[in-house]
Design a protein around this motif. Structure first.
Motif, PDB file in Angstrom:
ATOM      1  N   MET A   1       0.802  -1.210   0.000  1.00 41.36           N
ATOM      2  CA  MET A   1       0.000   0.000   0.000  1.00 41.36           C
ATOM      3  C   MET A   1       0.842   1.270   0.000  1.00 41.36           C
ATOM      4  O   MET A   1       0.490   2.228  -0.619  1.00 41.36           O
ATOM      5  CB  MET A   1      -0.885   0.033   1.246  1.00 41.36           C
ATOM      6  N   CYS A   2       1.934   1.273   0.758  1.00 43.61           N
ATOM      7  CA  CYS A   2       2.739   2.478   0.930  1.00 43.61           C
ATOM      8  C   CYS A   2       3.476   2.838  -0.360  1.00 43.61           C
ATOM      9  O   CYS A   2       4.139   2.009  -0.959  1.00 43.61           O
ATOM     10  CB  CYS A   2       3.738   2.262   2.066  1.00 43.61           C
ATOM     11  N   GLN A   3       3.389   4.097  -0.737  1.00 42.91           N
ATOM     12  CA  GLN A   3       4.084   4.606  -1.911  1.00 42.91           C
ATOM     13  C   GLN A   3       5.221   5.553  -1.522  1.00 42.91           C
ATOM     14  O   GLN A   3       5.831   6.172  -2.386  1.00 42.91           O
ATOM     15  CB  GLN A   3       3.096   5.350  -2.820  1.00 42.91           C
ATOM     16  N   HIS A   4       5.483   5.693  -0.216  1.00 41.13           N
ATOM     17  CA  HIS A   4       6.521   6.606   0.257  1.00 41.13           C
ATOM     18  C   HIS A   4       7.914   6.055  -0.010  1.00 41.13           C
ATOM     19  O   HIS A   4       8.118   4.862  -0.080  1.00 41.13           O
ATOM     20  CB  HIS A   4       6.349   6.872   1.760  1.00 41.13           C
TER      21      HIS A   4
ATOM     22  N   ALA B   1       4.169   4.596  10.553  1.00 40.74           N
ATOM     23  CA  ALA B   1       3.797   4.824   9.153  1.00 40.74           C
ATOM     24  C   ALA B   1       3.049   6.160   9.023  1.00 40.74           C
ATOM     25  O   ALA B   1       2.464   6.665   9.996  1.00 40.74           O
ATOM     26  CB  ALA B   1       2.930   3.681   8.644  1.00 40.74           C
ATOM     27  N   GLN B   2       3.050   6.713   7.829  1.00 40.00           N
ATOM     28  CA  GLN B   2       2.411   8.001   7.569  1.00 40.00           C
ATOM     29  C   GLN B   2       0.894   7.932   7.776  1.00 40.00           C
ATOM     30  O   GLN B   2       0.241   6.953   7.411  1.00 40.00           O
ATOM     31  CB  GLN B   2       2.677   8.437   6.117  1.00 40.00           C
ATOM     32  N   LEU B   3       0.335   8.973   8.341  1.00 43.04           N
ATOM     33  CA  LEU B   3      -1.100   9.109   8.553  1.00 43.04           C
ATOM     34  C   LEU B   3      -1.784   9.396   7.218  1.00 43.04           C
ATOM     35  O   LEU B   3      -1.336  10.267   6.471  1.00 43.04           O
ATOM     36  CB  LEU B   3      -1.341  10.263   9.527  1.00 43.04           C
TER      37      LEU B   3
ATOM     38  N   SER C   1      -7.482   6.656  13.612  1.00 49.24           N
ATOM     39  CA  SER C   1      -6.703   7.119  12.469  1.00 49.24           C
ATOM     40  C   SER C   1      -6.223   5.899  11.696  1.00 49.24           C
ATOM     41  O   SER C   1      -6.136   4.801  12.238  1.00 49.24           O
ATOM     42  CB  SER C   1      -5.514   7.982  12.906  1.00 49.24           C
ATOM     43  N   ILE C   2      -5.938   6.091  10.415  1.00 41.21           N
ATOM     44  CA  ILE C   2      -5.448   5.017   9.554  1.00 41.21           C
ATOM     45  C   ILE C   2      -4.095   5.431   8.997  1.00 41.21           C
ATOM     46  O   ILE C   2      -3.906   6.563   8.555  1.00 41.21           O
ATOM     47  CB  ILE C   2      -6.420   4.715   8.396  1.00 41.21           C
ATOM     48  N   ARG C   3      -3.145   4.503   9.048  1.00 36.08           N
ATOM     49  CA  ARG C   3      -1.799   4.712   8.524  1.00 36.08           C
ATOM     50  C   ARG C   3      -1.707   4.124   7.119  1.00 36.08           C
ATOM     51  O   ARG C   3      -2.526   3.312   6.722  1.00 36.08           O
ATOM     52  CB  ARG C   3      -0.755   4.046   9.437  1.00 36.08           C
TER      53      ARG C   3
END
Length: 66
Positions: free
Chosen positions: A1-4, A19-21, A31-33
């Motif tokens: 999922m992460c594109q960072h 992980a980024q918010l 909140s979802i990361r």
């Protein structure tokens, strides 16, 4: 999922909450990361596969308890 770049920690790793918010509902307390982790204000969490992480906040101490 992460594109960072560099990638955020996986939801299964110990540092998963770093992980980024990506979404947040302050009034509802969650909140979802970007790794799919849903974190709740009570310090509990829900992993993307549905596993529950029980709240892990310190319990309050009672002043003067015997």
């Amino acid at each position: 999922m992460c594109q960072h770049k560099p990638r955020c920690p996986d939801a299964g790793s110990a540092d998963r909450d770093q992980a980024q918010l990506v979404a947040q509902a302050v009034s509802q307390g969650w909140s979802i990361r970007c790794n799919g982790l849903m974190i709740f204000d009570d310090t509990g969490a829900l992993l993307p596969d549905g596993q529950i992480i029980a709240p892990h906040r310190p319990l309050p101490t009672l002043a003067g308890a015997a």
